[in-house]
Write a protein that holds these residues in place. Structure first.
Motif, PDB file in Angstrom:
ATOM      1  N   ASN A   1      46.060  -9.662  36.051  1.00  0.00           N
ATOM      2  CA  ASN A   1      46.911 -10.795  35.693  1.00  0.00           C
ATOM      3  C   ASN A   1      48.365 -10.524  36.076  1.00  0.00           C
ATOM      4  O   ASN A   1      48.825  -9.384  36.050  1.00  0.00           O
ATOM      5  CB  ASN A   1      46.814 -11.074  34.193  1.00  0.00           C
ATOM      6  CG  ASN A   1      47.357 -12.441  33.831  1.00  0.00           C
ATOM      7  OD1 ASN A   1      47.516 -13.296  34.708  1.00  0.00           O
ATOM      8  ND2 ASN A   1      47.640 -12.659  32.568  1.00  0.00           N
TER       9      ASN A   1
ATOM     10  N   ASP B   1      50.784 -12.855  34.825  1.00  0.00           N
ATOM     11  CA  ASP B   1      51.545 -13.678  33.880  1.00  0.00           C
ATOM     12  C   ASP B   1      51.072 -13.354  32.467  1.00  0.00           C
ATOM     13  O   ASP B   1      49.928 -13.655  32.100  1.00  0.00           O
ATOM     14  CB  ASP B   1      51.339 -15.162  34.197  1.00  0.00           C
ATOM     15  CG  ASP B   1      52.178 -16.075  33.305  1.00  0.00           C
ATOM     16  OD1 ASP B   1      52.824 -15.557  32.363  1.00  0.00           O
ATOM     17  OD2 ASP B   1      52.184 -17.291  33.532  1.00  0.00           O
TER      18      ASP B   1
ATOM     19  N   THR C   1      49.363 -15.973  30.073  1.00  0.00           N
ATOM     20  CA  THR C   1      47.974 -16.421  30.267  1.00  0.00           C
ATOM     21  C   THR C   1      46.960 -15.329  29.944  1.00  0.00           C
ATOM     22  O   THR C   1      45.762 -15.557  30.054  1.00  0.00           O
ATOM     23  CB  THR C   1      47.755 -16.871  31.724  1.00  0.00           C
ATOM     24  OG1 THR C   1      47.959 -15.746  32.607  1.00  0.00           O
ATOM     25  CG2 THR C   1      48.724 -17.975  32.105  1.00  0.00           C
TER      26      THR C   1
ATOM     27  N   THR D   1      35.678 -21.527  38.922  1.00  0.00           N
ATOM     28  CA  THR D   1      36.707 -22.399  39.499  1.00  0.00           C
ATOM     29  C   THR D   1      36.092 -23.629  40.153  1.00  0.00           C
ATOM     30  O   THR D   1      36.783 -24.626  40.357  1.00  0.00           O
ATOM     31  CB  THR D   1      37.538 -21.653  40.553  1.00  0.00           C
ATOM     32  OG1 THR D   1      36.724 -21.369  41.706  1.00  0.00           O
ATOM     33  CG2 THR D   1      38.084 -20.354  40.001  1.00  0.00           C
TER      34      THR D   1
ATOM     35  N   PRO E   1      45.605 -22.924  33.751  1.00  0.00           N
ATOM     36  CA  PRO E   1      45.927 -23.684  34.967  1.00  0.00           C
ATOM     37  C   PRO E   1      45.344 -23.028  36.209  1.00  0.00           C
ATOM     38  O   PRO E   1      45.252 -21.800  36.299  1.00  0.00           O
ATOM     39  CB  PRO E   1      47.471 -23.651  35.001  1.00  0.00           C
ATOM     40  CG  PRO E   1      47.897 -23.294  33.620  1.00  0.00           C
ATOM     41  CD  PRO E   1      46.811 -22.446  33.057  1.00  0.00           C
ATOM     42  N   GLN E   2      44.961 -23.857  37.160  1.00  0.00           N
ATOM     43  CA  GLN E   2      44.378 -23.356  38.404  1.00  0.00           C
ATOM     44  C   GLN E   2      45.347 -22.434  39.138  1.00  0.00           C
ATOM     45  O   GLN E   2      44.937 -21.442  39.732  1.00  0.00           O
ATOM     46  CB  GLN E   2      44.033 -24.559  39.269  1.00  0.00           C
ATOM     47  CG  GLN E   2      42.914 -24.506  40.225  1.00  0.00           C
ATOM     48  CD  GLN E   2      41.556 -24.039  39.812  1.00  0.00           C
ATOM     49  OE1 GLN E   2      41.276 -23.728  38.663  1.00  0.00           O
ATOM     50  NE2 GLN E   2      40.693 -23.970  40.759  1.00  0.00           N
ATOM     51  N   ASP E   3      46.645 -22.752  39.091  1.00  0.00           N
ATOM     52  CA  ASP E   3      47.619 -21.928  39.807  1.00  0.00           C
ATOM     53  C   ASP E   3      47.850 -20.582  39.125  1.00  0.00           C
ATOM     54  O   ASP E   3      48.460 -19.682  39.703  1.00  0.00           O
ATOM     55  CB  ASP E   3      48.950 -22.666  39.967  1.00  0.00           C
ATOM     56  CG  ASP E   3      49.562 -23.093  38.629  1.00  0.00           C
ATOM     57  OD1 ASP E   3      48.914 -22.857  37.590  1.00  0.00           O
ATOM     58  OD2 ASP E   3      50.663 -23.643  38.622  1.00  0.00           O
ATOM     59  N   ALA E   4      47.336 -20.423  37.903  1.00  0.00           N
ATOM     60  CA  ALA E   4      47.387 -19.120  37.244  1.00  0.00           C
ATOM     61  C   ALA E   4      46.089 -18.353  37.444  1.00  0.00           C
ATOM     62  O   ALA E   4      46.070 -17.117  37.420  1.00  0.00           O
ATOM     63  CB  ALA E   4      47.655 -19.299  35.744  1.00  0.00           C
ATOM     64  N   TYR E   5      45.011 -19.080  37.640  1.00  0.00           N
ATOM     65  CA  TYR E   5      43.674 -18.471  37.763  1.00  0.00           C
ATOM     66  C   TYR E   5      43.414 -17.940  39.173  1.00  0.00           C
ATOM     67  O   TYR E   5      42.893 -16.839  39.352  1.00  0.00           O
ATOM     68  CB  TYR E   5      42.628 -19.512  37.371  1.00  0.00           C
ATOM     69  CG  TYR E   5      41.233 -18.978  37.177  1.00  0.00           C
ATOM     70  CD1 TYR E   5      41.004 -17.807  36.460  1.00  0.00           C
ATOM     71  CD2 TYR E   5      40.123 -19.654  37.686  1.00  0.00           C
ATOM     72  CE1 TYR E   5      39.719 -17.337  36.257  1.00  0.00           C
ATOM     73  CE2 TYR E   5      38.846 -19.181  37.496  1.00  0.00           C
ATOM     74  CZ  TYR E   5      38.642 -18.030  36.775  1.00  0.00           C
ATOM     75  OH  TYR E   5      37.375 -17.553  36.586  1.00  0.00           O
ATOM     76  N   MET E   6      43.795 -18.722  40.184  1.00  0.00           N
ATOM     77  CA  MET E   6      43.458 -18.345  41.556  1.00  0.00           C
ATOM     78  C   MET E   6      44.111 -17.042  42.011  1.00  0.00           C
ATOM     79  O   MET E   6      43.478 -16.255  42.726  1.00  0.00           O
ATOM     80  CB  MET E   6      43.794 -19.487  42.518  1.00  0.00           C
ATOM     81  CG  MET E   6      42.854 -20.670  42.409  1.00  0.00           C
ATOM     82  SD  MET E   6      41.083 -20.207  42.406  1.00  0.00           S
ATOM     83  CE  MET E   6      40.935 -19.439  44.025  1.00  0.00           C
ATOM     84  N   PRO E   7      45.372 -16.758  41.637  1.00  0.00           N
ATOM     85  CA  PRO E   7      45.921 -15.456  42.019  1.00  0.00           C
ATOM     86  C   PRO E   7      45.117 -14.284  41.473  1.00  0.00           C
ATOM     87  O   PRO E   7      45.007 -13.239  42.118  1.00  0.00           O
ATOM     88  CB  PRO E   7      47.336 -15.480  41.414  1.00  0.00           C
ATOM     89  CG  PRO E   7      47.684 -16.923  41.333  1.00  0.00           C
ATOM     90  CD  PRO E   7      46.400 -17.611  41.005  1.00  0.00           C
TER      91      PRO E   7
ATOM     92  N   ASN F   1      42.109 -13.931  43.662  1.00  0.00           N
ATOM     93  CA  ASN F   1      42.515 -13.327  44.933  1.00  0.00           C
ATOM     94  C   ASN F   1      42.709 -11.822  44.808  1.00  0.00           C
ATOM     95  O   ASN F   1      42.373 -11.055  45.721  1.00  0.00           O
ATOM     96  CB  ASN F   1      43.801 -13.980  45.444  1.00  0.00           C
ATOM     97  CG  ASN F   1      43.593 -15.430  45.853  1.00  0.00           C
ATOM     98  OD1 ASN F   1      42.477 -15.829  46.202  1.00  0.00           O
ATOM     99  ND2 ASN F   1      44.637 -16.229  45.806  1.00  0.00           N
TER     100      ASN F   1
END
Length: 820
Positions: free
Chosen positions: A119, A121, A124, A159, A191-197, A200
């Protein structure tokens, strides 16, 4: 040295602190070497483990060990030894009582660790931890040995799937209700923008498949046995060079600690059952150079406080005390034996002074910053209830002189170790795949997963034979807003899967652009140069794909639910209608175990997007299905014979999807269905009749003979009474359809309520392309249901009447019109 710090001190928890270059690593190697060569008569040799994050220390230690003793040494470096270590594996031989306890510890530790490692962030972290927790519990319902490949793919699946789909997966595995609910809530709120990183970052461990991390963490079984390496007198070195990611070292080290803990716990219980004393347990020492890699593990508190029970001891090596979590410092202070304080900062000196000699801390702390290399203030292990003895100054000797060449040590690691522990092969088979496919089938999901692969297949089904790419791409651009590159990706994947065939042939060449329309001008080639320019990729659906996806009645019926001849003919018409729209249709062939509609329709998601010219246009998603608008369709060939079936269809479909569609072979049967459902809420029920292409008397005879609901094996192959119907259906498909489409009735209703605005707005409301709306408008205009003024369309009286009756859910329309 031996007189001041003996083996009784070393076989305990030790804290070693000091700055870079102060001599910490040398002291660790020196003590490990002493224990490895322990010569106390009658004593048992301990099992030793070392984490070497730099790589040099382990080679120095190996060079100091005689070749005659080397058979007691295991050194594993993932760069040179192709070993596999499944860090998610549960211990072997757990009974029904032990497994839940071990599983809970494993999941709790790894969910927190993975969240912390991957993670970026902190806000989250709690939600991400629950997602990891749910994923791990789900994987452990299949096997005790899930891999990182399994974990990555199930996290990626979260996702792509809606919450209801994930819930279906979880509930089939009889998971704890609270875990399911908390995981689903975390997925929905993260949020998707927190999950996808995070996804990755995990992908760096499994991609590419040729990577060291993939081979190491994705082997189903580890190639070394930690329990065997815990044998007396063994020295195991994990050499993890700095060239590998820090996350690799943290996960690897933490997993080793957990598995050593579980192995020690298992051993303790085994000895306890046999009546052995705690002293019978072989001491296990784990020297963690860079203790911060494992410092967040909650089980460290248990290991520290119950060392006598488990016989597992930690040597904790830190550069500064700030590397130790505050909530762990108390456990260390209460349970640690010797403390070795090498040269460090004044701030650390103050803290270490209180640990070394609380009553004279100020005096002690002044000595630490000025210590020379290899020198340390040492506090011996407190014994019983005695006061802490004053620390003494020790200069640790350097490790004994090497007896092996550097090249020889490397050769031992690369050769002997790889032969003994190498050869790991990553397992790319997902443990949950079959269950996921079964759930998808029960739900009626598309086996090709996303519209990107399904929609081109429906096009090739409708256009049998070889289709040149260019006009196909133009049509997809016009109807779905898919660019040529997107279509190429889809077709290439379908070719790889064997669903589509490809060939290169001559089509036409581009001769220029039409000045009025701006469209390209295509001509047949006549010269050699034009022939070269006319080379084109052609695509055709494979026979296997055609049979697999588009011939639903090609098998003998497996149950009475399969239906009769007219039932089959109606479903075929329904399927062709929806396939033209690019929809996926899950069909009940009579081979489903649970309740399911005759056809469950799933359309790709459609949105409005701004085109290059600034106008709004309909865009069909390549990745998402419109889950909220799944449409169950029921074929009722003889509802009067089957009122209970009609009612069951209604109750099941409305409960499951909140909407449905009845399809009948005659208009009268629509009224029969409505009569059966009298008193029920029908606002979300569509009633449609389909012309099966037979003369009225022949259709009536066929319906009279229709058994409820049996499909003959001969009919499944197009024989018997269905053969005539099939011929008629084929002829119907070859001529223009004069009937009113259901979407055309909806279009009339929209015009009645909102009036004509523009084609894109109408297309968005109907969920079709603007091009299709144009066809509807032209058709309705020809039928006299609409009038046209300039670019606007207005309802005629008959069109208004049809729209009103459609809004009321009533049949209607002029006698000469057929309602499709």
């Amino acid at each position: 040295m031996a007189r001041l710090l003996d083996s009784n001190d070393m076989l305990f928890h030790i804290l070693v602190a000091g700055g870079t270059g102060s001599g910490k690593t040398n002291a660790i190697l020196y003590m490990l070497d002493l224990l490895f060569r322990k010569e106390d008569k009658g004593s048992v040799l301990p099992a030793l483990f070392l984490f070497d994050p730099a790589g040099d220390a382990s080679i120095d230690l190996l060079r100091a060990i005689s070749p005659t003793e080397r058979n007691r040494v295991v050194i594993l470096d993932p760069q040179y030894v192709t070993f596999g270590f499944n860090l998610l594996s549960l211990p072997e031989g757990l009974d029904a009582v032990e497994k839940p306890e071990v599983l809970q510890i494993q999941v709790e530790e790894f969910s927190a660790l993975l969240s912390d490692v991957f993670n970026t962030d902190a806000t989250t972290a709690p939600r991400l931890m629950w997602i990891f927790k749910g994923a791990l519990y789900y994987l452990y319902t299949f096997t005790n040995d899930p891999t990182f490949w399994d974990l990555y793919n199930i996290m990626l699946l979260f996702t792509k799937k809606k919450a209801r789909e994930v819930e279906d997966l979880f509930r089939r595995r009889d998971m704890n209700v609270e875990i399911i609910e908390q995981t689903l809530e975390a997925i929905s709120k993260l949020p998707q923008d927190a999950y996808m990183p995070v996804i990755n970052r995990i992908s760096n461990f499994v991609l590419p498949p040729s990577s060291i991390t993939f081979r190491t963490f994705c082997s189903r079984k580890s190639t070394f046995d930690l329990e065997k390496l815990m044998s007396p007198g063994r020295l195991t070195i994990f050499r993890i060079p700095s060239s590998l990611p820090n996350e690799f070292r943290r996960l690897f080290s933490s997993a080793v600690v957990m598995q050593l803990y579980f192995a020690s716990l298992k051993r303790a219980k085994r000895l306890e059952r046999s009546g052995e004393q705690p002293t019978a347990r072989i001491p296990v020492v784990l020297a963690a150079d860079e203790f911060r890699d494992i410092g967040e593990l909650k089980i460290l508190r248990t290991i520290l406080s119950q060392s006598r029970k488990y016989g597992l001891y930690l040597w904790m090596v830190v550069q500064t005390l700030s590397e130790i979590p505050e909530d762990l410092m108390g456990s260390i202070q209460a349970n640690v034996g010797p403390i070795l304080a090498f040269r460090g900062s004044p701030d650390d000196a103050r803290k270490l002074g209180k640990l070394l000699l609380p009553q004279r801390a100020e005096t002690v702390e002044t000595l630490i910053p000025g210590l020379e290399d290899y020198a340390a203030l040492v506090r011996k292990r407190p014994v019983g209830g005695r006061l802490v003895e004053p620390p003494f100054r020790v200069t640790f000797p350097k490790l004994r002189d090497p007896v092996n060449e550097y090249a020889g040590a490397l050769s031992y690691m690369k050769g002997d170790m790889d032969r003994a522990y190498g050869g790991a092969v990553a397992d790319r088979n997902l443990v949950y795949k079959k269950d996921q496919e079964l759930v998808a089938k029960l739900r009626g999901d598309c086996p090709l997963e996303i519209p990107l692969y399904w929609v081109p297949l429906t096009y090739l089904h409708r256009n049998r034979g070889w289709n040149p790419f260019t006009p196909m791409a133009e049509e997809f651009e016009s109807d779905h807003a898919w660019g040529p590159d997107v279509l190429k990706v889809a077709l290439s994947r379908l070719v790889d899967m064997g669903k589509v065939q490809q060939k290169i042939d001559i089509w036409k060449f581009r001769a220029g652009t039409d000045a009025k329309t701006g469209k390209p001008i295509w001509k047949d080639p006549t010269t050699e140069d034009e022939t070269l320019r006319a080379r084109e990729a052609f695509y055709s659906i494979s026979e296997d794909a055609q049979k697999e996806y588009f011939v639903f009645y090609n098998k003998s019926a497996k149950s009475d639910r399969a239906g009769g001849d007219v039932h089959v003919a109606l479903i075929k018409l329904v399927l062709e209608e929806y396939w033209k729209e690019g929809a996926w249709c899950a069909v009940d062939r009579g081979d489903r175990a649970g309740p399911f509609p005759d056809v469950l329709v799933l359309h790709p998601k459609v949105t409005m997007a701004k085109a290059k010219d600034g106008r709004q246009r309909v865009t069909m998603s390549t990745e998402e299905w419109d889950e909220e608008k799944r449409m169950p369709v029921e074929s009722q060939a003889t509802p009067s014979k089957n009122p209970d079936g009609v009612m069951n269809d209604y109750e099941r479909d409305m409960k499951g999807w909140g909407r449905m569609r009845f399809v009948t072979a005659t208009r009268n049967d629509i009224e029969t269905v409505k009569t059966i459902l009298q008193g029920k809420e029908l606002s979300m029920v569509q009633f449609v009749h389909k012309d099966v292409g037979l003369p009225q008397d022949e259709l009536e005879n066929l319906l009279a003979a229709e058994k409820q609901p049996v499909l003959q094996a001969g009919a499944a192959e197009g024989k018997g009474s269905l053969a005539g119907a099939e011929q008629a259906l084929a002829s119907v498909e070859r001529k223009p359809d004069p009937s009113i489409h259901e979407n055309e009735l909806r279009l009339l209703s929209v015009l009645l309520s909102s009036g004509y605005k523009n084609r894109p707005t109408l297309a968005s409301g109907l969920g079709v392309a603007p091009r299709q709306v144009t066809r509807y408008l032209v058709h309705l205009h020809k039928l006299g249901l609409l009038s046209r003024t300039g670019k606007r369309y207005l309802l005629m009286q008959e069109g208004r009447r049809l729209a009103e009756r459609h809004d009321q859910g009533m049949p209607g329309g002029p006698a000469q019109l057929k309602l499709a």
